[in-house]
Design a protein around this motif. Structure first.
Motif, PDB file in Angstrom:
ATOM      1  N   ILE A  17       1.039  -1.362  -0.022  1.00  0.00           N
ATOM      2  CA  ILE A  17       0.058  -0.081  -0.044  1.00  0.00           C
ATOM      3  C   ILE A  17       0.942   1.189  -0.088  1.00  0.00           C
ATOM      4  O   ILE A  17       0.650   2.302  -0.758  1.00  0.00           O
ATOM      5  CB  ILE A  17      -1.000   0.054   1.390  1.00  0.00           C
ATOM      6  CG1 ILE A  17      -1.541  -1.197   1.489  1.00  0.00           C
ATOM      7  CG2 ILE A  17      -2.036   1.256   1.250  1.00  0.00           C
ATOM      8  CD1 ILE A  17      -2.812  -1.332   0.368  1.00  0.00           C
ATOM      9  N   GLY A  74      -3.395   6.242  -0.998  1.00  0.00           N
ATOM     10  CA  GLY A  74      -2.471   5.818   0.467  1.00  0.00           C
ATOM     11  C   GLY A  74      -2.648   6.836   1.508  1.00  0.00           C
ATOM     12  O   GLY A  74      -1.727   6.664   2.312  1.00  0.00           O
ATOM     13  N   LYS A  75      -3.132   8.091   1.301  1.00  0.00           N
ATOM     14  CA  LYS A  75      -3.023   8.837   2.376  1.00  0.00           C
ATOM     15  C   LYS A  75      -3.645   8.605   3.604  1.00  0.00           C
ATOM     16  O   LYS A  75      -2.844   9.027   4.489  1.00  0.00           O
ATOM     17  CB  LYS A  75      -3.889  10.250   1.823  1.00  0.00           C
ATOM     18  CG  LYS A  75      -3.611  10.649   0.421  1.00  0.00           C
ATOM     19  CD  LYS A  75      -4.327  11.833  -0.118  1.00  0.00           C
ATOM     20  CE  LYS A  75      -5.638  11.705  -0.048  1.00  0.00           C
ATOM     21  NZ  LYS A  75      -6.264  10.832  -1.140  1.00  0.00           N
ATOM     22  N   SER A  76      -4.802   8.146   3.956  1.00  0.00           N
ATOM     23  CA  SER A  76      -5.168   7.767   5.042  1.00  0.00           C
ATOM     24  C   SER A  76      -4.228   6.607   5.623  1.00  0.00           C
ATOM     25  O   SER A  76      -4.098   6.605   6.988  1.00  0.00           O
ATOM     26  CB  SER A  76      -6.612   7.286   5.087  1.00  0.00           C
ATOM     27  OG  SER A  76      -7.429   8.274   4.439  1.00  0.00           O
ATOM     28  N   THR A  77      -3.970   5.659   4.902  1.00  0.00           N
ATOM     29  CA  THR A  77      -3.188   4.788   5.394  1.00  0.00           C
ATOM     30  C   THR A  77      -1.767   5.440   6.069  1.00  0.00           C
ATOM     31  O   THR A  77      -1.153   5.005   7.024  1.00  0.00           O
ATOM     32  CB  THR A  77      -2.790   3.641   4.280  1.00  0.00           C
ATOM     33  OG1 THR A  77      -3.990   3.190   3.720  1.00  0.00           O
ATOM     34  CG2 THR A  77      -1.709   2.241   4.770  1.00  0.00           C
ATOM     35  N   GLY A 111      -7.620   6.585  -2.938  1.00  0.00           N
ATOM     36  CA  GLY A 111      -6.735   5.229  -3.108  1.00  0.00           C
ATOM     37  C   GLY A 111      -5.166   5.254  -3.193  1.00  0.00           C
ATOM     38  O   GLY A 111      -4.507   4.014  -3.343  1.00  0.00           O
TER      39      GLY A 111
HETATM   40  N1  LIG Z   1      -7.471  -2.643   5.447  1.00  0.00           N
HETATM   41  C1  LIG Z   1      -7.047  -2.712   4.319  1.00  0.00           C
HETATM   42  N2  LIG Z   1      -6.943  -3.670   3.670  1.00  0.00           N
HETATM   43  C2  LIG Z   1      -6.821  -3.909   2.090  1.00  0.00           C
HETATM   44  N3  LIG Z   1      -6.426  -2.793   1.619  1.00  0.00           N
HETATM   45  C3  LIG Z   1      -6.648  -1.701   1.860  1.00  0.00           C
HETATM   46  C4  LIG Z   1      -7.068  -1.522   3.332  1.00  0.00           C
HETATM   47  N4  LIG Z   1      -6.782  -0.070   3.824  1.00  0.00           N
HETATM   48  C5  LIG Z   1      -6.647   0.674   2.533  1.00  0.00           C
HETATM   49  N5  LIG Z   1      -6.550  -0.463   1.563  1.00  0.00           N
HETATM   50  C6  LIG Z   1      -6.227  -0.102   0.128  1.00  0.00           C
HETATM   51  O1  LIG Z   1      -5.071   0.994   0.290  1.00  0.00           O
HETATM   52  C7  LIG Z   1      -4.933   1.756  -0.755  1.00  0.00           C
HETATM   53  C8  LIG Z   1      -4.942   3.074  -0.217  1.00  0.00           C
HETATM   54  O2  LIG Z   1      -5.987   3.593   0.858  1.00  0.00           O
HETATM   55  P1  LIG Z   1      -6.192   4.720   1.452  1.00  0.00           P
HETATM   56  O3  LIG Z   1      -5.045   4.761   2.507  1.00  0.00           O
HETATM   57  O4  LIG Z   1      -7.454   4.722   2.087  1.00  0.00           O
HETATM   58  O5  LIG Z   1      -6.000   5.964   0.306  1.00  0.00           O
HETATM   59  P2  LIG Z   1      -6.955   7.285   0.126  1.00  0.00           P
HETATM   60  O6  LIG Z   1      -6.863   8.121   1.880  1.00  0.00           O
HETATM   61  O7  LIG Z   1      -5.584   7.973  -0.441  1.00  0.00           O
HETATM   62  O8  LIG Z   1      -8.115   7.366  -0.489  1.00  0.00           O
HETATM   63  C9  LIG Z   1      -6.572   1.462  -1.365  1.00  0.00           C
HETATM   64  O9  LIG Z   1      -6.297   1.068  -2.519  1.00  0.00           O
HETATM   65  C10 LIG Z   1      -7.283   0.657  -0.598  1.00  0.00           C
HETATM   66  O10 LIG Z   1      -8.188  -0.113  -1.125  1.00  0.00           O
END
Ligand SMILES: Nc1ncnc2c1ncn2[C@@H]1O[C@H](COP(=O)(O)OP(=O)(O)O)[C@@H](O)[C@H]1O
Ligand SMILES: [Mg+2]
Length: 325
Positions: free
Chosen positions: A33, A56-59, A54
């Motif tokens: 990710i 990865g900002k929130s991650t 998607g």
């Molecule tokens: N718990 C998880 N399990 C599997 N994939 C995840 C999980 N959380 C996020 N993802 C995937 O990681 C990628 C980044 O997600 P996220 O950080 O929410 O992006 P953003 O905040 O930039 O929209 C996305 O493709 C999402 O589907």
């Protein structure tokens, strides 16, 4: 400038979602990710993190706060690694997060006043007059004390955001991470929330990490910007430098194009041609090459490193120095 938070070569991999086609990709049990993220948030400054949905900002935000296990790299808060108990404690005590969906992040059946003082209970901070403290927090975000008796569903979108800001400020954090703080709000309310965050930063001297896909907003409020694409940083630097002279073709496109105001007509959150590839199928070489009008053979074959292209400005592009906009 003192670094309050640093991430060095951060990776986050997650287990591959279960799929009936899993047998097609044997041995690939995880997806990357986040890849190789290095960034610094200086004390009392604002960093704007920009990227499409998607990317990865929130991650990244969750990883920085120790809420998301990392598979590589190191995070330090106040120069102390999060892997040490002291580092983790200091981070927990001195950072606050505003989650992406404010209504969902409030407890539906708890009165606002109680939610505002919950951090004191969680962190065992002695607070004799919680009611007065709740009123004071509401006042700081421009809300009347009477709101303390209300429930989240009785608030407008803008009020709910303000409550989230107030709750984030409860323990006087030194770093506030705001994930899409203005998403879903009317334009005028967006401006109010941003001004509130700015005002609070100026008054308290906290550092802000603002996560958004709203480029004009970043330009307006951030000292530094970091642009993310498919879980990697592709350009970072002082806001003024990056906006005046973007070096990565992706950043150049973002700055040059006007966002489509109607969300139903948008192909992605940021105004840029072509679909963002899936992280499940990362392009070879430079991961932006299939959307890049400057792409050469080298770009299709070799992934570029993030490298310094002018003082304090970094870009992940083989041809950053020679591109014309
Ligand atoms: N718990 C998880 N399990 C599997 N994939 C995840 C999980 N959380 C996020 N993802 C995937 O990681 C990628 C980044 O997600 P996220 O950080 O929410 O992006 P953003 O905040 O930039 O929209 C996305 O493709 C999402 O589907
Ligand atoms: Mg997000």
């Amino acid at each position: 400038m003192t670094a309050l938070m640093t991430a060095a070569n951060l990776d986050v991999s997650l287990p591959m979602p279960q799929s009936p086609l899993q047998f097609l990709t044997p041995g690939r049990a995880t997806i990357d990710i986040l890849r190789d993220i290095s960034l610094t948030i200086d004390a009392k400054t604002t960093l704007g993190l920009v990227g499409e949905s998607g990317s990865g900002k929130s991650t990244l935000a969750r990883a920085l706060l120790g809420l998301q296990p990392i598979s590589g790299g190191e995070i330090c808060f106040d120069q102390v690694p999060l892997t040490t108990p002291a580092g983790f404690q200091s981070l927990r005590r001195s950072t606050a997060m505003m989650f992406q969906d404010p209504i969902a992040s409030l407890s539906p059946r708890m009165r606002i006043g109680k939610q505002l003082t919950e951090p004191f209970v969680i962190h065992r901070v002695v607070m004799p007059d919680r009611g007065a403290r709740a009123a004071q927090l509401l006042d700081r975000v421009g809300l009347p004390a009477s709101l303390a008796d209300r429930y989240p569903h009785e608030l407008s979108g803008g009020q709910a955001r303000r409550v989230c800001v107030a709750r984030a400020l409860a323990l006087s954090p030194r770093l506030l991470i705001a994930d899409e703080p203005t998403a879903g709000l009317d334009v005028s309310v967006q401006g109010e929330i941003l001004n509130l965050l700015r005002q609070i930063r100026d008054e308290t001297g906290l550092a802000l990490l603002i996560i958004t896909h709203n480029l004009p907003m970043v330009r307006h409020v951030s000292d530094h910007v970091a642009i993310m694409y498919l879980g990697r940083l592709i350009e970072t630097g002082p806001t003024r430098t990056v906006f005046a002279n973007p070096k990565h073709p992706y950043t150049q496109n973002l700055i040059a194009s006007k966002p489509q105001p109607d969300p139903r007509k948008r192909r992605s959150d940021l105004a840029i041609k072509g679909e963002i590839p899936s992280i499940l199928r990362r392009p070879e070489g430079c991961e932006f090459h299939n959307r890049c009008r400057f792409a050469q053979d080298l770009c299709r074959q070799h992934p570029p490193e993030l490298r310094e292209v002018s003082a304090g400005q970094f870009a992940r592009c083989h041809y950053a120095e020679t591109l014309t906009k």
